[in-house]
Design an enzyme around this catalytic site. Structure first.
Site, mmCIF file in Angstrom:
data_model
loop_
_atom_site.group_PDB
_atom_site.id
_atom_site.type_symbol
_atom_site.label_atom_id
_atom_site.label_comp_id
_atom_site.label_asym_id
_atom_site.label_seq_id
_atom_site.Cartn_x
_atom_site.Cartn_y
_atom_site.Cartn_z
ATOM 1 C CB THR A 1 129.214 4.744 -0.460
ATOM 2 O OG1 THR A 1 129.704 5.047 -1.749
ATOM 3 C CG2 THR A 1 128.191 5.784 -0.067
ATOM 4 C CB CYS B 1 120.649 -12.529 -20.797
ATOM 5 S SG CYS B 1 120.186 -12.434 -22.517
ATOM 6 C CB THR C 1 124.193 -15.120 -21.567
ATOM 7 O OG1 THR C 1 123.258 -14.202 -22.165
ATOM 8 C CG2 THR C 1 123.750 -15.372 -20.136
ATOM 9 C CG ASP D 1 131.212 1.422 -7.668
ATOM 10 O OD1 ASP D 1 129.966 1.462 -7.607
ATOM 11 O OD2 ASP D 1 131.917 2.447 -7.702
ATOM 12 C CB SER E 1 134.830 -1.288 -4.117
ATOM 13 O OG SER E 1 133.847 -0.957 -5.052
HETATM 14 N N1 ASP Z 1 132.551 4.033 -5.426
HETATM 15 C C1 ASP Z 1 132.022 3.418 -4.244
HETATM 16 C C2 ASP Z 1 132.754 2.098 -4.054
HETATM 17 O O1 ASP Z 1 132.456 1.132 -4.680
HETATM 18 C C3 ASP Z 1 130.563 3.216 -4.368
HETATM 19 C C4 ASP Z 1 129.881 2.550 -3.212
HETATM 20 O O2 ASP Z 1 130.457 2.162 -2.229
HETATM 21 O O3 ASP Z 1 128.667 2.374 -3.309
HETATM 22 O O4 ASP Z 1 133.678 2.045 -3.276
#
Ligand code: ASP
Length: 346
Positions: A16, A282, A280, A93, A61
């Protein structure tokens, strides 16, 4: 900020941060570095040199894989002697996976490799990308009073926090404050000042040449337990042909249902040489398989403790260790020790 021979290489992989809204369709599209300079004129104000390069086709990503990590490692290694630090623009991501993978693939770093990205594209007015980019550059250029780079490891910088890369997890799909290092202190916090936590930053006592490992064996899987999980699900995953390693995501301090079939499936897989690591579900805290009967039974089945490792780091560590062609026993030993600060050992 340094004004000496500091020179930073900015590597744009995609995500992004490097996007802009198409004025006609409204869709987000990747843009080039030339456009980056237009949108972030502040880049010209730094007193150090910034060069840039980008993946020929920037990638979301979600498409990241071992091949792309290798490409990134190659770029860093080929330019290692020419630059004092590296900033990698990456989609959020899977940034925690890439940061973890790079920490194992680039051993003995004496220079910073800082991954950053953003929730809003840099071409959008309210973007968080500008601050993330500019501060990452400033951190990558920072030096200690003795002239050595302030940061000498793979990190993620996001929304005022510099974190050890292999300790991070993406926790929010919307907030600017999207990453956390739950089990390890932040390496720096950013406000008016950038406050480095030098006790937490890793510095090698003895400097060794950069060790580069590009082979990652992806014969691994993540198996997440849930109430009601059926034998068929567990046995199907564990019987995948060629499977070498599994991250078993358990409850709380490493607990699993007390079902005979589960223990039988796990024991049979570990006997076959599948390395199973207990992590985990968590967000923070540590696996302790001696705490409850529900954890102890996993230990008896040959499952290893992941201690406080993240799923991202455990998975990429399995890929890295198997990628080196180690024996099952050597991989098991490697998983129980911290290699690059990914586990807090007791
Ligand atoms: N889908 C995008 C990526 O991971 C989301 C981002 O960059 O925040 O490439």
């Amino acid at each position: 900020m340094s004004t000496d021979n500091t020179s930073i290489l900015l590597v744009y992989t995609g995500g992004t941060i490097g996007m802009i809204e198409n004025p006609v369709t409204g869709a987000l599209e990747n843009f080039s570095f030339a456009q980056l300079k237009k949108h972030v004129p502040e880049l010209q104000k730094f007193s150090f040199n910034i060069d840039s390069c980008q993946f020929d086709k920037p990638m979301d990503s979600s498409d990241m894989d071992a091949k792309a990590w290798r490409r990134l490692v190659d770029i860093i290694v080929q330019n290692y002697d020419r630059y004092t630090g590296f900033v990698v623009l990456h989609g959020t991501d899977t940034m925690a996976f890439t940061a973890s993978a790079l920490s194992f693939m680039l051993r003995g770093l004496t220079k910073p490799v800082i991954l950053t990205g953003s929730q809003l594209p840099i071409g959008v007015i309210r973007t968080d990308g500008k601050e993330n980019l500019l501060t990452s550059l400033e951190i990558a250029a920072a030096h200690r009073p003795d002239g050595e780079p302030m940061v000498q490891e793979v990190c993620v910088y996001f929304e005022n926090k510099l974190m050890r890369g292999n300790r991070t997890t993406k926790l929010n799909a919307e907030d600017f404050n999207a990453f956390r290092s739950y089990n390890y202190p932040d390496l720096a916090t950013v406000g008016i000042h950038i406050r480095y936590n030098q006790n937490a930053i890793h510095y090698d006592e003895v400097k060794t040449p950069l060790e580069v490992h590009t082979e990652m064996d992806t014969s691994v899987a993540i198996l997440k337990l849930f109430p009601g999980i059926q034998e068929m699900v567990v046995s199907s995953v564990l019987s995948i042909e060629g499977l070498k390693g599994v991250v078993l995501e358990t409850y709380g301090s490493g607990n699993a249902p007390r079902k005979d079939w589960l223990i039988d499936c796990l024991s049979e897989a570990t006997r076959r040489g599948v390395v199973i690591v207990n992590v985990t579900q968590c967000k923070s805290g540590m696996v302790d398989m001696d705490r409850y009967e529900t954890g102890y039974q996993l230990k008896s089945a040959g499952v290893l403790s992941g201690y406080d490792i993240t799923t991202e780091a455990a998975l990429t560590k399995l890929m890295f260790l198997f990628g080196q062609g180690l024996s099952v026993e050597e991989v098991r030993q490697g998983m129980m020790h911290s290699i690059v600060g990914e586990i807090s050992m007791l």
